[in-house]
Design an enzyme around this catalytic site. Sequence first.
Site, PDB file in Angstrom:
ATOM      1  CG  PHE A 125      -2.245  -4.961 -18.619  1.00 39.57           C
ATOM      2  CD1 PHE A 125      -2.920  -4.205 -17.676  1.00 39.57           C
ATOM      3  CD2 PHE A 125      -2.704  -4.962 -19.919  1.00 39.57           C
ATOM      4  CE1 PHE A 125      -4.038  -3.456 -18.027  1.00 39.57           C
ATOM      5  CE2 PHE A 125      -3.814  -4.226 -20.283  1.00 39.57           C
ATOM      6  CZ  PHE A 125      -4.483  -3.464 -19.341  1.00 39.57           C
ATOM      7  CG  ASP A 204       3.981  -3.642 -19.828  1.00 37.63           C
ATOM      8  OD1 ASP A 204       4.134  -2.407 -19.764  1.00 37.63           O
ATOM      9  OD2 ASP A 204       2.962  -4.175 -20.322  1.00 37.63           O
ATOM     10  CE1 TYR A 229      -2.915   3.884 -22.394  1.00 37.14           C
ATOM     11  CE2 TYR A 229      -1.820   3.760 -24.526  1.00 37.14           C
ATOM     12  CZ  TYR A 229      -2.506   3.151 -23.489  1.00 37.14           C
ATOM     13  OH  TYR A 229      -2.778   1.805 -23.548  1.00 37.14           O
ATOM     14  CE  LYS A 230      -1.055   2.139 -18.706  1.00 41.54           C
ATOM     15  NZ  LYS A 230      -2.444   2.170 -19.134  1.00 41.54           N
ATOM     16  NE  ARG A 384      -6.069   1.091 -11.733  1.00 44.53           N
ATOM     17  CZ  ARG A 384      -5.359   1.115 -12.863  1.00 44.53           C
ATOM     18  NH1 ARG A 384      -4.268   0.386 -12.967  1.00 44.53           N
ATOM     19  NH2 ARG A 384      -5.733   1.856 -13.888  1.00 44.53           N
TER      20      ARG A 384
END
Length: 424
Positions: A125, A204, A229-230, A384
């Site tokens: 990321f 990560d 929060y995913k 995605r």
Amino acid sequence: MDTFLKKAITLDKTDHLAHFKNYFENDPAMIYLDGNSLGKLPLKTIETTSNIVNNQWGKRLIRSWNENWMDLSGDIAKKIAQIVGAQPDEIFVGDTTSINLYKLLFASLSIQKDKTEIITDDLNFPTDLYIIQGLINQQFKNHTLKVLKSENEIFMDDLKIKSSLNTKTAVITLSLVSYKSSFLYNMETVNNLAHKNNSLVIWDVSHAAGATTIKLNETNADMAVGCTYKYLNGGPGAPAFLYVRKDLQEKLNNPIWSWFAHKNPFDFDSNFVENPGIQKFAISTPSILSLGAIAPGLDVILEAGIKNLQTKSNNQSEFLIELIQHYLVPLGFKMVSPLNNKQRGSHIAIEHPESYRINLAMINPINKKEKVVIPDFRPPSFIRIGITPLYTTYLDLYEAVIRIVEIVKTKEYAAFSTTKLKVT
């Protein structure tokens, strides 16, 4: 009836996790396929946050620190530990993913005195790379960053990791699941390669935790960071977490000395005395309103079981890949994600020259009778499709693909601008 439609209906009827969809806020006019970016709202979270605001803050006020809030981070850490395969005293919950990565990188580089190289890859990321670049620019000026090049931003060969290691490699930091392609590293393999070289690894796990089996202890992982929060459904900007293996904790020091990292913060000692455990990686007062919202999403995952969720994720991914190959490849789409589910997380990426505008057409149908379908776009040309096994149905996946077919065949995407929105 379409063969794939019949299959989707049958799979949903036999799905023993199907009822968990009812634990979340649902809009029947929407198919949500972006839980790999922001998870849905658990219904229990509404009740939980209401209690924190109206009762704990509204009525109990400062008494709530002793009654509820001081132990909140630790209570949530216990739940996350079960999900990522760690011990409760190896997880700290608080701050952001970026701040946590900064703390762990700084601490790791500080103890690797004679090693001056950091390894990452172009699947990582971007923010993680920014943190590394900033550390080199500001504090570790003698260090260098090696960014390994992937195969078309899709796949990384373990042999490339192995061949890149040398006596100067201090730290390897990688995303367990690539945010673009969904490529999934073999954590144990990378850990073993690094440890043979006396290098440390920081993972990560933001795009993995909650939908992909993670075994931090079993694979002898050194450190990790992740957001909540995913797939963990903790809410927008919810506090992140970090993991440090027990035997490493005393060797690493938080570069930010602060109140909640103190051994006894309420002694109000003028001199800093570091907390000897995982709490040493805290910084400031916990964000109680957002911290409290994390627990309900974790409870649902623990009730469903991460192994069950992993299995459903794999099954739904295989079904989605069948749909893509049958319906979308003939229309000019390309599969981006690895076909092998042992090398893939819980989202599928597809590529098309008009991906951005197709994405907009899915989210904003011209015909208001059409369902809103929400995936997301990642440059240069990827859509995605996030599979969140707690609430994604097989019918969702079928209908989403059929909607893409319609958008492409009618060129509905042509009604939308190529100008990128701030959030894609």
